[in-house]
Motif scaffolding. Sequence first.
Motif, short mmCIF file in Angstrom:
data_model
loop_
_atom_site.label_atom_id
_atom_site.label_comp_id
_atom_site.label_asym_id
_atom_site.label_seq_id
_atom_site.Cartn_x
_atom_site.Cartn_y
_atom_site.Cartn_z
N ASP A 8 0.87 -1.32 -0.10
CA ASP A 8 -0.06 -0.03 0.07
C ASP A 8 0.86 1.27 0.13
OD1 ASP A 8 -2.14 1.71 0.33
OD2 ASP A 8 -2.10 1.51 2.56
N HIS A 12 1.38 4.00 -3.28
CA HIS A 12 0.89 5.44 -2.78
C HIS A 12 2.34 6.20 -3.06
CE1 HIS A 12 -2.79 3.79 -1.36
NE2 HIS A 12 -3.21 4.99 -1.59
N HIS A 16 2.55 9.44 -5.85
CA HIS A 16 3.00 10.77 -5.29
C HIS A 16 4.15 11.23 -5.89
CE1 HIS A 16 3.02 14.19 -2.64
NE2 HIS A 16 4.29 13.96 -2.41
N LEU A 35 2.24 10.49 3.36
CA LEU A 35 1.72 8.97 3.62
C LEU A 35 1.27 8.79 5.07
CD1 LEU A 35 4.06 7.10 1.15
CD2 LEU A 35 1.75 7.90 0.66
#
Length: 161
Positions: A8, A12, A16, A35
């Motif tokens: 995860d 992410h 980004h 995050l």
Amino acid sequence: MQFSKSVDYALHALIHLAQSERDHNIGIKELSATLGVSESYLSKIMSKLRQDGIVRAVPGVNGGYELAKPARQITFLEVIQVIEGRQQLFECSNLNSQQHRLLTEEKPSDRNEDKPGACVCLVKQVMDGAERQLNQYLEEQTIQSVLDAASKRGSCSTNKR
């Protein structure tokens, strides 16, 4: 089946990085703050991604991380395999039971020519088929495809700043 939090965070983080301006790297402090994860934990994740050539570490005072290749070339499957490893999701552990012998079929094996007519577990065949479909789907999904979908849809109100 559940993927780890590391997957995860890796996905992410890559999204980004892909959103950042071209030729602009992002430091681990900024990335971890964005995050909501510790710098040391995220550093380990980023190190794995760097070792596999997904991100590049930029040294120096203004250093950080940037994508090592275009976002359209980074698949979800690749990221999952870097973080989780490249093992099969299912392994038949009931090989010696009577039930297993009832659920096997003898068929010519094109994968293993050393054992022609080897018995194949029907449960394993189903699970392997599911894994192939999952892997195919994850191979089709890229960091760029997520960014494209997000830009078409707009952001959720909970994510707006």
